[in-house]
Structures are given as structure tokens and as C-alpha cells.
Write an enzyme that holds these catalytic residues in place. Structure first.
Site, PDB file in Angstrom:
ATOM      1  N   VAL A  18      37.618  65.979 144.741  1.00  0.00           N
ATOM      2  CA  VAL A  18      38.739  65.301 144.093  1.00  0.00           C
ATOM      3  C   VAL A  18      39.204  66.020 142.833  1.00  0.00           C
ATOM      4  O   VAL A  18      40.161  65.575 142.184  1.00  0.00           O
ATOM      5  CB  VAL A  18      38.374  63.837 143.755  1.00  0.00           C
ATOM      6  CG1 VAL A  18      38.190  63.028 145.015  1.00  0.00           C
ATOM      7  CG2 VAL A  18      37.131  63.760 142.877  1.00  0.00           C
TER       8      VAL A  18
ATOM      9  N   HIS B   1      36.680  74.533 135.332  1.00  0.00           N
ATOM     10  CA  HIS B   1      36.189  75.893 135.108  1.00  0.00           C
ATOM     11  C   HIS B   1      34.695  76.004 135.368  1.00  0.00           C
ATOM     12  O   HIS B   1      34.202  77.027 135.816  1.00  0.00           O
ATOM     13  CB  HIS B   1      36.503  76.304 133.674  1.00  0.00           C
ATOM     14  CG  HIS B   1      36.304  77.765 133.410  1.00  0.00           C
ATOM     15  ND1 HIS B   1      37.195  78.726 133.849  1.00  0.00           N
ATOM     16  CD2 HIS B   1      35.318  78.443 132.788  1.00  0.00           C
ATOM     17  CE1 HIS B   1      36.763  79.923 133.482  1.00  0.00           C
ATOM     18  NE2 HIS B   1      35.628  79.779 132.827  1.00  0.00           N
TER      19      HIS B   1
ATOM     20  N   GLY C  86      32.827  73.752 137.260  1.00  0.00           N
ATOM     21  CA  GLY C  86      32.352  73.112 138.476  1.00  0.00           C
ATOM     22  C   GLY C  86      33.457  72.307 139.125  1.00  0.00           C
ATOM     23  O   GLY C  86      34.632  72.455 138.785  1.00  0.00           O
ATOM     24  N   HIS C  87      33.084  71.447 140.053  1.00  0.00           N
ATOM     25  CA  HIS C  87      34.060  70.604 140.716  1.00  0.00           C
ATOM     26  C   HIS C  87      33.496  69.195 140.860  1.00  0.00           C
ATOM     27  O   HIS C  87      32.306  68.962 140.670  1.00  0.00           O
ATOM     28  CB  HIS C  87      34.436  71.183 142.083  1.00  0.00           C
ATOM     29  CG  HIS C  87      33.296  71.298 143.050  1.00  0.00           C
ATOM     30  ND1 HIS C  87      32.328  72.291 142.957  1.00  0.00           N
ATOM     31  CD2 HIS C  87      32.942  70.532 144.119  1.00  0.00           C
ATOM     32  CE1 HIS C  87      31.452  72.144 143.932  1.00  0.00           C
ATOM     33  NE2 HIS C  87      31.799  71.082 144.648  1.00  0.00           N
TER      34      HIS C  87
ATOM     35  N   ASP D  94      37.558  67.028 122.662  1.00  0.00           N
ATOM     36  CA  ASP D  94      38.556  67.405 123.666  1.00  0.00           C
ATOM     37  C   ASP D  94      39.357  66.181 124.110  1.00  0.00           C
ATOM     38  O   ASP D  94      39.570  65.961 125.304  1.00  0.00           O
ATOM     39  CB  ASP D  94      37.876  68.067 124.873  1.00  0.00           C
ATOM     40  CG  ASP D  94      38.859  68.880 125.723  1.00  0.00           C
ATOM     41  OD1 ASP D  94      39.944  69.228 125.204  1.00  0.00           O
ATOM     42  OD2 ASP D  94      38.559  69.151 126.891  1.00  0.00           O
TER      43      ASP D  94
ATOM     44  N   LYS E  87      20.997  46.528  95.862  1.00  0.00           N
ATOM     45  CA  LYS E  87      21.821  45.452  96.390  1.00  0.00           C
ATOM     46  C   LYS E  87      23.255  45.638  95.902  1.00  0.00           C
ATOM     47  O   LYS E  87      23.488  46.132  94.802  1.00  0.00           O
ATOM     48  CB  LYS E  87      21.307  44.081  95.936  1.00  0.00           C
ATOM     49  CG  LYS E  87      19.828  43.836  96.228  1.00  0.00           C
ATOM     50  CD  LYS E  87      19.546  43.670  97.708  1.00  0.00           C
ATOM     51  CE  LYS E  87      18.081  43.361  97.943  1.00  0.00           C
ATOM     52  NZ  LYS E  87      17.761  43.214  99.373  1.00  0.00           N
TER      53      LYS E  87
ATOM     54  N   GLU F 210      31.239  45.740  94.100  1.00  0.00           N
ATOM     55  CA  GLU F 210      30.651  47.082  94.036  1.00  0.00           C
ATOM     56  C   GLU F 210      30.780  47.800  95.373  1.00  0.00           C
ATOM     57  O   GLU F 210      30.962  49.022  95.414  1.00  0.00           O
ATOM     58  CB  GLU F 210      29.181  47.014  93.634  1.00  0.00           C
ATOM     59  CG  GLU F 210      28.594  48.406  93.394  1.00  0.00           C
ATOM     60  CD  GLU F 210      27.153  48.384  92.939  1.00  0.00           C
ATOM     61  OE1 GLU F 210      26.681  49.439  92.458  1.00  0.00           O
ATOM     62  OE2 GLU F 210      26.494  47.340  93.058  1.00  0.00           O
TER      63      GLU F 210
ATOM     64  N   ASN G 240      36.969  54.280  80.661  1.00  0.00           N
ATOM     65  CA  ASN G 240      37.313  55.529  79.985  1.00  0.00           C
ATOM     66  C   ASN G 240      36.595  55.624  78.645  1.00  0.00           C
ATOM     67  O   ASN G 240      36.476  54.633  77.928  1.00  0.00           O
ATOM     68  CB  ASN G 240      38.830  55.620  79.781  1.00  0.00           C
ATOM     69  CG  ASN G 240      39.307  57.068  79.734  1.00  0.00           C
ATOM     70  OD1 ASN G 240      38.499  57.996  79.797  1.00  0.00           O
ATOM     71  ND2 ASN G 240      40.609  57.260  79.640  1.00  0.00           N
TER      72      ASN G 240
ATOM     73  N   GLU H 276      30.672  68.239  79.181  1.00  0.00           N
ATOM     74  CA  GLU H 276      30.124  67.112  79.931  1.00  0.00           C
ATOM     75  C   GLU H 276      30.937  66.874  81.203  1.00  0.00           C
ATOM     76  O   GLU H 276      30.372  66.587  82.265  1.00  0.00           O
ATOM     77  CB  GLU H 276      30.133  65.852  79.073  1.00  0.00           C
ATOM     78  CG  GLU H 276      29.476  64.660  79.774  1.00  0.00           C
ATOM     79  CD  GLU H 276      29.557  63.390  78.952  1.00  0.00           C
ATOM     80  OE1 GLU H 276      29.102  62.340  79.458  1.00  0.00           O
ATOM     81  OE2 GLU H 276      30.082  63.440  77.814  1.00  0.00           O
TER      82      GLU H 276
END
Length: 572
Positions: free
Chosen positions: A147, A151, A153-154, A269, A479, A484, A517, A524
Site C-alpha cells: 500500500v 526510501h 522500505g515499503h 517531520d 513550595k 510565584e 528596582n 554586579e
């Protein structure tokens, strides 16, 4: 009908093959789908195209050559058949690079003659072609007609003679041991069977039943899908799906790919030929097939072998450093084709296609794109981002506004492990920057994170433990509450791909100014980003002269960090 033409970059003359114009019909000049072609038989292998003109993309799994440097020739990789084009076009000129590429996996052709080894000379060690599979294939299965052929196999249909499958029709992929002339080709077969065994259980994944061998062949026994390829259905519709029908296809693709990625498998693929329908019914489910190029991969790992199919290969694959995001790019190409009937990247040769993938942008201006919903266009654009870090994951895509369905389950996303691990290793200053970023997200953008948090089964206190991550046992004492977790699982790169990124960044910086900030020296900041003294001149522009804190530019640059090629790239 429904055709659109992608923006194509020019292909250098050396990429175009020399041809006799009296014999070779001209190319169509675009990547439009041709609906007037015959269907091919469905099979986990691929049918050979019947044509008097040879296809430049032969069937069979093989590595693709790198498009760089210039002058590289096309590969033997499977790709969309030439029937995808309106008219035949000449194949690229053969070159030594093709033979070298094939030889790596299949081995060079055996010479007709060779020197007679001297007495006592040690011969080359023979390859071990024993796989340890069952040796009773003929007793268990009755082979039917072929069917499909690829490349390596079949594939034949077969009927089970005994056991649980007795009387049931199956598909048998037959791979010749004579063609296994390298250790790589043997390992490819072992890995394909191992992956098929590991990935059992998803409704959109072809079922694996058995693996057998004899002196001549390896037999991989799988579910027989009798509904044909996705490619055939695209062609039968004239090359274009409605948005609703496209959604049904894309959701199945995303679901199975997210499952593969969570199991640590990258397909490599993905294309319409590798999705088969179980029956001829219009609403039949699809199955992902052909794991011959697939591989196991860790979340932090990068691969470097160029494999896949030309039209669907991701830019980072061509740059020889890629991970699971390469599959996402391929899904983006498939979705683009479903919605408009043309490929986003097209050229007459493989090297031309590669250049388009690396440099060209998909066309979203010509028909039918003006009539396509903004959500669908945004969805495709977030998959076809050339920066792999900015693409959605398969699990994230299932929560995108174009596909969102609160009744449909969303799987756990493997990228969560990667992001949380990076967060735990970050400095307090970097964590503060990420926390500020997560506070800038809208409730709609937090939906995906809420789903992922819930999938990790928070305890009664609403916290998750890193025990939920099997690969993080050594960190299981930690935890996290949802706030967070959002800081840990947010990706600055993915957010940057959003149209409202500037607004997000601006709001995040306001939070950072209030809570995180602080005064920081250039030295640093360099240590925070793991940079040497040579970067100090650049970092100086990121710190405000007025108070010695990060500026808005410095904050956004600090979020992204510095890209360094991974040192754990796998070489083959």
C-alpha cells in the site's frame, strides 16, 4: 479558488538547474495547491509518485543538507510530492553533497571490485543487525498487498492470524536489513520502534502493535488507517479549508504533538502526508504516523542533525541548533496551507526554499488573508516566528483565542519544567524582574498559567510542590503559590511576540520600579548576566545616571538575558 501566493525571495542562478526548455515544462512560479491530482493510498509509509518527471524530493526519510554555505545541493529528504505543483518542474542538479548526505545514514554504495585483503589483515567489524524482536512474523501475520513505498522500505496491509488481533487488518512497515549499511540506519530503526512503544495511548497517535524480524527484514506492525492522508483532503477541497474545519484539524495536531513533547519526543517531520484519517468519513479522527526521523530529547537539549522535509523545516534546524520548537514551526506551515491553499515559503529548488525559510516573510496581504479572522492570522504568525523562543508551545496554542474552548482539556506543558528550573536558578534580582512582568498580564493572558498550575495539583493551601516535577526531586522542598508560579513560568520572549508587548513591558517596569528596582553597579549587572568586562560598555547604557538603577531599556534587556549557544548540542 482560495489560492494565495507567498512572498518569495529571488533564488541565485547557481541554484537553478540547467535545463533544455524544449523538453522541460516551466514551473508554475508559485506554491499553490493543485486540486486536480489523483489521491494516493494511505499508509504509514509513503506512496511513490508516478511521473515521467523525477521529483526533486524523493520519498524516504533522510537528512536534509544545510543551506549554508552557498552552493549546497538538494537532499534526498522526503517532502511534499511534486503533485503539489500545477506543472512539473526540473529537479536540482545532482551533486556530491547528496551522496555524502545519503551515505551518512545508508552507507556509500558498495564497489564492484576491491582489493583482496592480505592474510592476517583484520577485516571491518560487521554490523549487528539483530534487534531482539520476535522471529515468528510469518506465523502471526498474513501479508496482503503493498500500500505504499518509501526510501527505507515499503508498507503492506496484513491480517493477524492469531492472538488478540486475530482476524484484524493491520499495516506492516517492512524495512530491509540489506539497506541498513550504517550504524546510524540501524539505530534509526531501533529508535523508531522504541518511540512507538513509548508513545502509546493517545487517540491521535497511530497504534503500535508489534515488532518482528527475520534474516532479511524488520517488520513494524501498526494500526491500518484507511481514510487517506491529510494532504489528499487538502487537495480534494481545492487547497483550502474553512476556518472552522481548519480548527478541527489543527486541534488534533496540537493535541498529539503536545503529548509527544511531554513524553520527551520531537517528531521532526510533521507534514500533511504524515497525518492519516482512520476512515473515509468526513469527521474521522486523524492519526500521526512515521516516527522514522523522531528522537528523544531533554527539555534543555539541542539537536544539530538536519532532517525533515524542505517546505516544513524550521530556520533553527537549518542553523543546526534546535529543539521541540521546530515541530511548532511545521504546524504553522500546515495551518497556513489549510487557511489559504499555498505554502508560506516556496522556490524552485531546495536551497531556494531554505533561503526563503531563513529570510522571507509569509504573505498575509493577498487573498484570502484579508477575509481571514485576526485571531487566525495571529495564531499562524506566532507559529511562524523565526525566533523559536517567541513561538507558542503546542499546549499554549490550545488556549489561544482562535482555538479556545473551556470544555476541552489542555495538557501539561513541558516548557513549564524548563522555565521553573531556570527561575529557581536565577538570582533574587532576576526573580523580582520576572515577578513584575507576570503582574502586567491580563486575566486572559493568565488563563494558560492557571490551567498549568491546576494540572500540577496544588495542595489545600493552594501551593504546588516541585515534587510535581519528577526531574526536580532534589528541589522538592520548595513550595510555590500561584503568584510565584506565574513569575517562574512566564516567558519574556513569548510575550515579546504579542502586539501589546510595549504596553506589557511598560506596566511591568512600573511594578519593578515600586518593588524590585535598586541601585546596581555595572560590575554586579555583568555578574548577574554572566558577562565579562568586554560587555561593560554596553551595560553602561542600561543603568540610569540619575540614581544608578536599571532604566526601562535596561529592564527589558535584563529580562531577555544574553543568548549563548548551548554547550550540550548533540553531535552525530
Amino acid at each position: 479558488m482560495g489560492q494565495c501566493y507567498g512572498k518569495n525571495i529571488s533564488v541565485a542562478e547557481e541554484d537553478s538547474p540547467t535545463r533544455d526548455r524544449r523538453q522541460t515544462p516551466p514551473a508554475s512560479g508559485n506554491g499553490a495547491v493543485n486540486p486536480n491530482v489523483p489521491s494516493v493510498k494511505n499508509t504509514p509509509a509513503h506512496s511513490a509518485a508516478n511521473s515521467t518527471w523525477p521529483s526533486p524530493y524523493p520519498h524516504g526519510s533522510s537528512p536534509l543538507p544545510s543551506p549554508l554555505p552557498a552552493g549546497v545541493s538538494p537532499s534526498p529528504a522526503r517532502s511534499t510530492p511534486r503533485r503539489f505543483f500545477r506543472r512539473p518542474f526540473p529537479p536540482p542538479s545532482p551533486a556530491k553533497h547528496i551522496k555524502a548526505s545519503i551515505a551518512k545514514r545508508l552507507g556509500p554504495p558498495k564497489p564492484k571490485e576491491g582489493p583482496i585483503p592480505e592474510d592476517g589483515a583484520e577485516g571491518e567489524r560487521p554490523l549487528d543487525k539483530s534487534f531482539g524482536y520476535g522471529k515468528n512474523f510469518a506465523a502471526k501475520y498474513e501479508l496482503g498487498k503493498e500500500v505504499g513505498r518509501g526510501h527505507f522500505g515499503h508498507t503492506c496491509s496484513a491480517k493477524a492470524r492469531k492472538g488478540e488481533l486475530k482476524g484484524q487488518l493491520v499495516a506492516v512497515k517492512i524495512i530491509s536489513k540489506a539497506k541498513m549499511t550504517t550504524a546510524i540506519s540501524i539505530e534509526d530503526v531501533r529508535r523508531e520502534v522504541k518511540i512507538l512503544k513509548a508513545l502509546s495511548g493517545h487517540k491521535n497517535l497511530v497504534k503500535f502493535y508489534d515488532a518482528c524480524e527475520d534474516a532479511d527484514n524488520v517488520y513494524i506492525v501498526m494500526e491500518l488507517c484507511e481514510g487517506g492522508e491529510l494532504l489528499d483532503r487538502i487537495l480534494s477541497r481545492g487547497g483550502r479549508y474553512t476556518e472552522e474545519d481548519a480548527k478541527a484539524i489543527v486541534m488534533q495536531i496540537l493535541s498529539v504533538v503536545a503529548f509527544c513533547h511531554l513524553q520527551g519526543v520531537v517528531h521532526r517531520d510533521l507534514k500533511p502526508e504524515n497525518f492519516l484519517f482512520t476512515t473515509r468519513d468526513e469527521d474521522a479522527p486523524m492519526k500521526l504516523i512515521d516516527f522514522g526521523l523522531s528522537d528523544f530529547i531533554r527539555p534543555d537539549e539541542r539537536l544539530n542533525d538536519i532532517v525533515g522535509s524542505a517546505y516544513y523545516v524550521a530556520p533553527e534546524v537549518l542553523h543546526r541548533s534546535y529543539s521541540m520548537e521546530a515541530d511548532i514551526w511545521s504546524i504553522g506551515v500546515i495551518t497556513y496551507i489549510l487557511l489559504c491553499g499555498s505554502r508560506p515559503f516556496w522556490a524552485r529548488t531546495e536551497s531556494g526554499i531554505f533561503r526563503a525559510v531563513l529570510r522571507a516573510d509569509p504573505n498575509f496581504d493577498d487573498a484570502p488573508w484579508p477575509a481571514v479572522s485576526p485571531e487566525a492570522k495571529d495564531f499562524v504568525k506566532r507559529f511562524l516566528n523565526k525566533d523559536y523562543r517567541k513561538r507558542m508551545t503546542a499546549a499554549q496554542a490550545l488556549t489561544h483565542p482562535w482555538l479556545r474552548d473551556d470544555s476541552r482539556p489542555v495538557p501539561l506543558d513541558i516548557i513549564i519544567y524548563k522555565l521553573v528550573k531556570s527561575y529557581l536558578r536565577a538570582t533574587p534580582f532576576k526573580r523580582a524582574a520576572l515577578k513584575a512582568l507576570s503582574k502586567a498580564l491580563t486575566e486572559d493572558e493568565l488563563l494558560y498559567l492557571r490551567i498549568q498550575f491546576k494540572l500540577l495539583e496544588p495542595n489545600r493551601e493552594g501551593r504546588i510542590s516541585l515534587e510535581n516535577f519528577r526531574m526536580m526531586d532534589q528541589l522538592s522542598y520548595r513550595k510555590m503559590d500561584f503568584e510565584e508560579f506565574c513569575a517562574a513560568a512566564v516567558s519574556p520572549y513569548q510575550l515579546e511576540a504579542l502586539e501589546r508587548w510595549e504596553q506589557i513591558a511598560s506596566t511591568a517596569f512600573e511594578h519593578f520600579e515600586l518593588e524590585g528596582n535598586r541601585v546596581i553597579s555595572i560590575e554586579e549587572l555583568a555578574r548577574e548576566m554572566n558577562l565579562g568586562p568586554t560587555a561593560h560598555s554596553i551595560l553602561r547604557d542600561w543603568i540610569r545616571d540619575s540614581d544608578g538603577k536599571l532604566s526601562f531599556l535596561g529592564y527589558t534587556k535584563f529580562l531577555h538575558g544574553v543568548t549563548i549557544r548551548s554547550s550540550n548540542t548533540r553531535h552525530q
